[in-house]
Design a protein around this motif. Structure first.
Motif, PDB file in Angstrom:
ATOM      1  N   HIS A 174       9.088  -1.202   0.974  1.00  0.00           N
ATOM      2  CA  HIS A 174       9.226  -2.419   0.161  1.00  0.00           C
ATOM      3  C   HIS A 174       8.017  -2.520  -0.759  1.00  0.00           C
ATOM      4  O   HIS A 174       6.954  -1.968  -0.468  1.00  0.00           O
ATOM      5  N   HIS A 175       8.171  -3.260  -1.877  1.00  0.00           N
ATOM      6  CA  HIS A 175       7.089  -3.313  -2.861  1.00  0.00           C
ATOM      7  C   HIS A 175       6.032  -4.379  -2.538  1.00  0.00           C
ATOM      8  O   HIS A 175       4.990  -4.433  -3.187  1.00  0.00           O
TER       9      HIS A 175
ATOM     10  N   ASN B  77       0.851  -1.184   0.000  1.00  0.00           N
ATOM     11  CA  ASN B  77       0.000   0.000   0.000  1.00  0.00           C
ATOM     12  C   ASN B  77       0.891   1.240   0.000  1.00  0.00           C
ATOM     13  O   ASN B  77       2.120   1.139   0.072  1.00  0.00           O
ATOM     14  N   PRO B  78       0.304   2.449  -0.097  1.00  0.00           N
ATOM     15  CA  PRO B  78       1.141   3.654  -0.183  1.00  0.00           C
ATOM     16  C   PRO B  78       2.135   3.798   0.966  1.00  0.00           C
ATOM     17  O   PRO B  78       3.266   4.248   0.750  1.00  0.00           O
TER      18      PRO B  78
ATOM     19  N   GLU C 134      -7.659  -2.096   4.691  1.00  0.00           N
ATOM     20  CA  GLU C 134      -6.330  -1.913   5.263  1.00  0.00           C
ATOM     21  C   GLU C 134      -6.396  -1.018   6.497  1.00  0.00           C
ATOM     22  O   GLU C 134      -7.195  -0.080   6.557  1.00  0.00           O
ATOM     23  N   GLU C 135      -5.549  -1.310   7.475  1.00  0.00           N
ATOM     24  CA  GLU C 135      -5.472  -0.530   8.695  1.00  0.00           C
ATOM     25  C   GLU C 135      -4.190   0.304   8.685  1.00  0.00           C
ATOM     26  O   GLU C 135      -3.221  -0.040   8.011  1.00  0.00           O
TER      27      GLU C 135
ATOM     28  N   MET D 241       3.942  -6.670   0.820  1.00  0.00           N
ATOM     29  CA  MET D 241       3.613  -6.646   2.244  1.00  0.00           C
ATOM     30  C   MET D 241       2.718  -7.835   2.569  1.00  0.00           C
ATOM     31  O   MET D 241       2.022  -8.371   1.692  1.00  0.00           O
ATOM     32  N   PRO D 242       2.730  -8.291   3.831  1.00  0.00           N
ATOM     33  CA  PRO D 242       1.830  -9.374   4.230  1.00  0.00           C
ATOM     34  C   PRO D 242       0.387  -8.875   4.298  1.00  0.00           C
ATOM     35  O   PRO D 242       0.146  -7.680   4.545  1.00  0.00           O
ATOM     36  N   ILE D 243      -0.565  -9.772   4.102  1.00  0.00           N
ATOM     37  CA  ILE D 243      -1.975  -9.418   4.263  1.00  0.00           C
ATOM     38  C   ILE D 243      -2.338  -9.541   5.736  1.00  0.00           C
ATOM     39  O   ILE D 243      -2.258 -10.620   6.325  1.00  0.00           O
ATOM     40  N   ILE D 244      -2.724  -8.416   6.333  1.00  0.00           N
ATOM     41  CA  ILE D 244      -3.186  -8.379   7.714  1.00  0.00           C
ATOM     42  C   ILE D 244      -4.713  -8.324   7.685  1.00  0.00           C
ATOM     43  O   ILE D 244      -5.299  -7.413   7.092  1.00  0.00           O
TER      44      ILE D 244
END
Length: 221
Positions: free
Chosen positions: A159-160, A152-153, A194-195, A162-165
């Motif tokens: 990093h390009h 996400n932004p 997203e949080e 990210m893990p899914i939370i």
């Protein structure tokens, strides 16, 4: 990607946060959880949620060699519903992998700066994961992988990937068995809100998986 994370909460906090009725056998906190280690996960057995340990690095049930797990610590959510290693698991073997922060390394010139990343509004959270059982004679091995997505932004600066939370309200939906086929599970992940995240620099001390103490999370002066 997701290659290191932490879980520092005590057992009671975890049981309460994820509404688990039974103690966690052998629970221990960790400042530096790394691939190849046993990680705390939650599955649903069709009757209730259960918390226990899986080895991080997926070994599919059909694999010839368990060493494949070291190449499968993450699964791309964009294609997991299509790939032979993950398609069956997307429909039948989904899990929560419990954490309270994760590390990522931001490239700065020729160096990489490790950062600790947390949710701003809650402490404990769960990565969306997949698990499987691999057997070799009398030896059964239970392993898992963390699903990832495009950054996400906020994370793009670091990093390009990210893990899914998973949002708190979506955790139970993710692990109820046989609820979806692989495509439906994929579509569910696309709807996950997203949080807000925060991050701070930590010392290269965390780079070595053998280092596992509070120095790993100490803010870099």
């Amino acid at each position: 990607m997701c290659g290191r994370y932490t879980l520092l909460a005590d057992e009671l906090e975890i049981l309460q946060a994820f509404e688990i009725d039974h103690p966690i056998d052998g629970y221990y906190p960790s400042y530096n959880i790394a691939p190849g280690q046993n990680v705390l996960a939650i599955i649903h057995d069709g009757k209730e949620k259960r918390a226990g340990y899986l080895r991080w690095g997926l070994v599919p049930s059909w694999a010839n060699d368990e060493k494949i797990g070291y190449k499968m610590i993450n699964a791309r959510s964009e294609t997991a519903h299509e790939k032979p290693s993950f398609k069956r698991l997307m429909s039948r073997k989904r899990c929560l992998i419990i954490a309270d922060s994760f590390y990522e390394w931001k490239r700065e010139g020729k160096e990489k700066q490790p950062k600790r990343i947390q949710l701003t509004d809650r402490k404990l959270f769960a990565f969306a994961g997949l698990w499987d059982k691999w057997s070799n004679g009398d030896n059964d091995l239970f392993t898992c992988t963390v699903l990832t997505k495009e950054a996400n932004p906020f994370m793009q600066e670091i990093h390009h990937r990210m893990p899914i939370i998973l949002p708190k309200s979506k955790e139970d939906n993710w692990i109820i068995p046989n609820k979806w086929d692989a495509l439906e599970a994929h579509q569910f992940l696309q709807t996950v809100d997203e949080e807000e995240l925060s991050a701070y620099n930590v010392a290269p001390y965390v780079n070595a998986a053998k280092n596992n103490d509070e120095t790993c999370i100490a803010p870099l002066a």
